[in-house]
Design a protein around this motif. Structure first.
Motif, PDB file in Angstrom:
ATOM      1  N   CYS A 184       0.830  -1.210   0.000  1.00 46.42           N
ATOM      2  CA  CYS A 184       0.000   0.000   0.000  1.00 46.42           C
ATOM      3  C   CYS A 184       0.862   1.257   0.000  1.00 46.42           C
ATOM      4  O   CYS A 184       0.525   2.246  -0.666  1.00 46.42           O
ATOM      5  N   ALA A 185       1.959   1.229   0.746  1.00 41.18           N
ATOM      6  CA  ALA A 185       2.876   2.381   0.745  1.00 41.18           C
ATOM      7  C   ALA A 185       3.415   2.629  -0.659  1.00 41.18           C
ATOM      8  O   ALA A 185       3.506   3.780  -1.120  1.00 41.18           O
ATOM      9  N   LEU A 186       3.764   1.549  -1.367  1.00 39.83           N
ATOM     10  CA  LEU A 186       4.267   1.671  -2.730  1.00 39.83           C
ATOM     11  C   LEU A 186       3.179   2.209  -3.657  1.00 39.83           C
ATOM     12  O   LEU A 186       3.436   3.109  -4.484  1.00 39.83           O
ATOM     13  N   LEU A 187       1.991   1.667  -3.565  1.00 35.91           N
ATOM     14  CA  LEU A 187       0.878   2.114  -4.405  1.00 35.91           C
ATOM     15  C   LEU A 187       0.641   3.615  -4.251  1.00 35.91           C
ATOM     16  O   LEU A 187       0.531   4.350  -5.241  1.00 35.91           O
ATOM     17  N   LEU A 188       0.590   4.087  -3.012  1.00 37.37           N
ATOM     18  CA  LEU A 188       0.301   5.497  -2.767  1.00 37.37           C
ATOM     19  C   LEU A 188       1.467   6.389  -3.178  1.00 37.37           C
ATOM     20  O   LEU A 188       1.261   7.521  -3.627  1.00 37.37           O
ATOM     21  N   ASP A 189       2.687   5.881  -3.069  1.00 34.41           N
ATOM     22  CA  ASP A 189       3.836   6.653  -3.538  1.00 34.41           C
ATOM     23  C   ASP A 189       3.799   6.801  -5.055  1.00 34.41           C
ATOM     24  O   ASP A 189       4.092   7.879  -5.589  1.00 34.41           O
ATOM     25  N   LEU A 190       3.433   5.728  -5.746  1.00 32.76           N
ATOM     26  CA  LEU A 190       3.344   5.792  -7.207  1.00 32.76           C
ATOM     27  C   LEU A 190       2.252   6.760  -7.664  1.00 32.76           C
ATOM     28  O   LEU A 190       2.400   7.440  -8.676  1.00 32.76           O
ATOM     29  N   LYS A 191       1.170   6.811  -6.911  1.00 34.53           N
ATOM     30  CA  LYS A 191       0.111   7.755  -7.276  1.00 34.53           C
ATOM     31  C   LYS A 191       0.565   9.198  -7.082  1.00 34.53           C
ATOM     32  O   LYS A 191       0.190  10.089  -7.855  1.00 34.53           O
ATOM     33  N   GLN A 192       1.399   9.427  -6.067  1.00 30.08           N
ATOM     34  CA  GLN A 192       1.873  10.784  -5.793  1.00 30.08           C
ATOM     35  C   GLN A 192       3.085  11.138  -6.650  1.00 30.08           C
ATOM     36  O   GLN A 192       3.254  12.295  -7.070  1.00 30.08           O
ATOM     37  N   ASN A 193       3.915  10.130  -6.942  1.00 33.11           N
ATOM     38  CA  ASN A 193       5.150  10.352  -7.716  1.00 33.11           C
ATOM     39  C   ASN A 193       5.220   9.317  -8.837  1.00 33.11           C
ATOM     40  O   ASN A 193       5.966   8.335  -8.745  1.00 33.11           O
ATOM     41  N   PRO A 194       4.455   9.473  -9.900  1.00 33.93           N
ATOM     42  CA  PRO A 194       4.391   8.457 -10.957  1.00 33.93           C
ATOM     43  C   PRO A 194       5.721   8.255 -11.664  1.00 33.93           C
ATOM     44  O   PRO A 194       6.561   9.158 -11.719  1.00 33.93           O
ATOM     45  N   THR A 195       5.887   7.053 -12.185  1.00 30.49           N
ATOM     46  CA  THR A 195       7.076   6.740 -12.974  1.00 30.49           C
ATOM     47  C   THR A 195       6.976   7.442 -14.331  1.00 30.49           C
ATOM     48  O   THR A 195       5.888   7.861 -14.753  1.00 30.49           O
ATOM     49  N   PRO A 196       8.095   7.567 -15.056  1.00 27.47           N
ATOM     50  CA  PRO A 196       8.033   8.146 -16.401  1.00 27.47           C
ATOM     51  C   PRO A 196       7.044   7.428 -17.320  1.00 27.47           C
ATOM     52  O   PRO A 196       6.351   8.062 -18.119  1.00 27.47           O
ATOM     53  N   ALA A 197       6.970   6.104 -17.192  1.00 25.40           N
ATOM     54  CA  ALA A 197       6.026   5.348 -18.030  1.00 25.40           C
ATOM     55  C   ALA A 197       4.589   5.748 -17.726  1.00 25.40           C
ATOM     56  O   ALA A 197       3.758   5.844 -18.639  1.00 25.40           O
ATOM     57  N   GLY A 222      11.981  -4.502  -7.133  1.00 26.59           N
ATOM     58  CA  GLY A 222      12.785  -3.310  -7.386  1.00 26.59           C
ATOM     59  C   GLY A 222      12.059  -2.035  -7.012  1.00 26.59           C
ATOM     60  O   GLY A 222      12.656  -1.093  -6.459  1.00 26.59           O
ATOM     61  N   LEU A 223      10.757  -1.974  -7.295  1.00 21.14           N
ATOM     62  CA  LEU A 223       9.981  -0.803  -6.926  1.00 21.14           C
ATOM     63  C   LEU A 223       9.915  -0.640  -5.408  1.00 21.14           C
ATOM     64  O   LEU A 223      10.028   0.474  -4.882  1.00 21.14           O
ATOM     65  N   LEU A 224       9.740  -1.745  -4.706  1.00 24.03           N
ATOM     66  CA  LEU A 224       9.720  -1.675  -3.244  1.00 24.03           C
ATOM     67  C   LEU A 224      11.058  -1.206  -2.696  1.00 24.03           C
ATOM     68  O   LEU A 224      11.115  -0.363  -1.785  1.00 24.03           O
ATOM     69  N   ARG A 225      12.132  -1.738  -3.226  1.00 30.12           N
ATOM     70  CA  ARG A 225      13.463  -1.364  -2.761  1.00 30.12           C
ATOM     71  C   ARG A 225      13.708   0.137  -2.956  1.00 30.12           C
ATOM     72  O   ARG A 225      14.149   0.837  -2.045  1.00 30.12           O
ATOM     73  N   GLU A 226      13.383   0.629  -4.136  1.00 30.76           N
ATOM     74  CA  GLU A 226      13.672   2.022  -4.472  1.00 30.76           C
ATOM     75  C   GLU A 226      12.781   3.004  -3.717  1.00 30.76           C
ATOM     76  O   GLU A 226      13.266   4.036  -3.219  1.00 30.76           O
ATOM     77  N   ARG A 227      11.500   2.688  -3.602  1.00 32.71           N
ATOM     78  CA  ARG A 227      10.537   3.685  -3.146  1.00 32.71           C
ATOM     79  C   ARG A 227      10.095   3.526  -1.696  1.00 32.71           C
ATOM     80  O   ARG A 227       9.565   4.467  -1.115  1.00 32.71           O
ATOM     81  N   VAL A 228      10.289   2.346  -1.103  1.00 33.59           N
ATOM     82  CA  VAL A 228       9.787   2.119   0.253  1.00 33.59           C
ATOM     83  C   VAL A 228      10.889   1.660   1.199  1.00 33.59           C
ATOM     84  O   VAL A 228      11.103   2.264   2.257  1.00 33.59           O
ATOM     85  N   LEU A 229      11.595   0.591   0.852  1.00 31.59           N
ATOM     86  CA  LEU A 229      12.569   0.008   1.775  1.00 31.59           C
ATOM     87  C   LEU A 229      13.782   0.916   1.993  1.00 31.59           C
ATOM     88  O   LEU A 229      14.180   1.176   3.135  1.00 31.59           O
ATOM     89  N   ALA A 230      14.391   1.385   0.900  1.00 29.27           N
ATOM     90  CA  ALA A 230      15.579   2.238   1.026  1.00 29.27           C
ATOM     91  C   ALA A 230      15.278   3.544   1.759  1.00 29.27           C
ATOM     92  O   ALA A 230      16.030   3.926   2.672  1.00 29.27           O
TER      93      ALA A 230
END
Length: 550
Positions: A67-80, A189-197
């Protein structure tokens, strides 16, 4: 206020209560570590001790990270995502519709990503459904092979989306796939970059395969009385579970969450942890929100999640206003929820409230059938006077009697009225009425119950065989030939099929089997279900069917 004595009490007592093979415990306040303890062995055969860097699966705690990843992507979308030039929320909803079977949206087009995040989808849990598909306890369930067929067999609902709560791992497996397809990247990879790190979880990683965990820690089945054996687990998880992390990683997570909460209200954790969401009516509180369960510990609001896979138990809980966090990680299958409850009670210096002893009316005891879910409800005396044990939702729940005909728990109110049991399950937003089941020799001794049955929707065949009064059941499905287990007569035309071990742990438990008869009294089929997978309809076949025919 937390005292050093209360901290020491928890650090000294919990390991004694949950001794082996090993475990890890941490207590924080306002994001600062107040104390930690690790004990026992990561691997008893190799005599490797547990330490704060030992990584273990955190099981369903993974869900809040999704859920943390989902909400981060909605706030900070990837280039794609940005390149598509369409509404970000719509991108997730569109991929959800591409991922699930079309029959689902034909029945309930309102199903949304939010319903999945809040366990309000109404879908059946595949973890339980694997039993119907012929899974063996040590069988394989692989991302590349078994998940796509599972989704094609997920076509209907237990209830309308948004109206109730029911725990369902399908929700978060699907969320993981939707995130990958929208973001254009692999979930780990998305979890590592946007949530775990960002949280400072340096060694945490998404590791789907429980059969090839990074080690050296091993999960164990058994108890101190029976002995512990290394758990065999061939499941793969990616979204509903899958993260492995050390105690040190989880301490970093709690520190990160406290910081987010203090910064609120615009970040994901402040939004999810500040208050519960609601059901579709917009007013009834719903306790599960974005992978977090809202509960009260002696009147103190807390949010967190537990985790359970074969060989592993975990729990993290945070009281945002009090600033207290407790983490417990075990490499065995002890009940970890009570451990965290005890810790909060000790830290908050609360004692268990004394209640007057009320003797129950004899009408309580017996087996009942919920008219809606078609599940058996069993009520028996508890271990103490003035208590009753109600078995319905996959685990025993102890009712405290308020008068001879009324009982309650933190999340349930129940009353008995002659042969009718009324239960309000507050957490699930479900009110049920169950009628008493009566033993009938004509049903118990009916040899015509045996035979082969099929559920076309989920593609499962059930073989019922044996002698009158002594029946056995076994499933065939796309996962193979399941383990045969005994059926026990309950009353009327209702039996239970035991399921003491499933593909993972905890097992589905007893499946209720309610046989259907035609106007001529002949058996036509049955309705089968457990708490995580209700009302699956089987039809009796006129001729035998075998696995190779499916």
């Amino acid at each position: 206020m937390i005292t050093q004595d209360s901290i020491d009490q928890v650090l000294e007592t919990l390991p004694l209560r949950y001794s082996g093979p090993g475990g890890a415990l941490a207590i924080l306040q306002n994001g600062k570590l107040l104390g930690q303890r690790v004990w026992g062995y990561a691997d008893v055969a190799k005599r490797i001790h547990m330490d704060p860097d030992t990584r273990m699966p955190i099981c369903s705690i993974t869900k809040q990270f999704i859920c943390a990843l989902l909400l981060d992507l909605k706030q900070n979308p990837t280039p794609a995502m940005t390149a598509r030039g369409t509404d970000i929320d719509a991108q997730f909803e569109d991929k959800l519709r591409e991922t699930l079977h079309p029959d689902i949206f034909a029945a309930h087009p309102e199903l949304s990503v939010q319903h999945l995040c809040d366990m309000q989808s109404g879908l059946r849990d595949y973890w339980a459904m694997t039993a119907l598909w012929g899974a063996e306890p040590e069988g394989e369930f692989r991302l590349a092979r078994q998940y796509a067929p599972m989704l094609t067999r997920t076509k209907s609902f237990q209830f309308a989306p948004g109206t109730e709560y029911s725990y369902c791992n399908v929700n978060f497996h699907v969320l993981g796939r939707v995130i990958e397809r929208v973001a254009g990247g692999e979930l780990g990879g998305l979890l590592r970059e946007r949530v775990l790190a960002p949280a400072g979880m340096d060694t945490a990683v998404l590791w789907p395969s429980n059969a090839t965990l990074p080690g050296p820690c091993i999960g164990y089945e058994g108890t101190e009385q029976t002995g512990y054996v290394a758990a065999v687990n061939n499941m793969e998880w990616s979204g509903d579970a899958g993260l492995v992390a050390s105690l040190k990683d989880m301490i970093a997570w709690e520190t990160h969450l406290h910081r987010l909460y203090a910064e609120g209200p615009d970040n994901w954790y402040a939004r999810a942890a500040s208050k519960p969401t609601t059901f579709a009516d917009g007013t009834t509180p719903a306790m599960y929100h974005f992978g977090l369960i809202h509960e009260f510990a002696d009147g103190v609001h807390t949010v967190g999640h537990s985790g359970a896979l074969r060989g592993w138990r975990s729990h993290r809980r945070h009281a945002p206003e009090a600033g207290i966090s407790v983490i417990v990680l075990l490499n065995h299958e002890a009940s970890v929820g009570p451990a965290v409850e005890y810790a909060f009670q000790a830290l908050l210096q609360k004692s268990a409230p004394e209640s007057p002893i009320v003797e129950p009316t004899p009408a309580w005891e017996g087996s009942f059938l919920d008219r809606d879910t078609q599940l058996v409800v069993r009520v028996r005396p508890g271990s103490k006077r003035g208590q009753l044990v109600l078995a319905y939702a996959g685990a025993d729940e102890t009712l405290r009697l308020t008068d001879p005909s009324h009982g309650e728990t933190a999340w349930m109110k129940a009353r008995i009225d002659g042969d009718v049991l009324h239960v309000h399950r507050i957490k699930e937003n479900r009110k049920l009425e169950a009628r008493r089941l009566v033993s009938r020799p004509s049903s118990f001794q009916d040899a015509s119950l045996t035979g082969d049955y099929r559920c076309e929707e989920v593609d499962s065949v059930f073989h019922c065989w044996g002698e009158a009064g002594l029946l056995y059941g076994e499933f065939d499905g796309y996962l193979g030939r399941g383990t045969a287990t005994v059926m026990r007569y309950v009353g009327d035309d209702v039996w239970v099929l035991t399921c003491p071990r499933g593909l993972d742990a905890p097992a589905p438990g007893d499946w209720t089997v309610v046989f259907r008869r035609g106007e001529d009294g002949a058996v036509e089929g049955f309705t089968m279900g457990c708490w995580l997978a209700r009302r699956v309809e089987f039809v009796k076949l006129k001729s035998a069917i075998h696995l190779e025919d499916i």
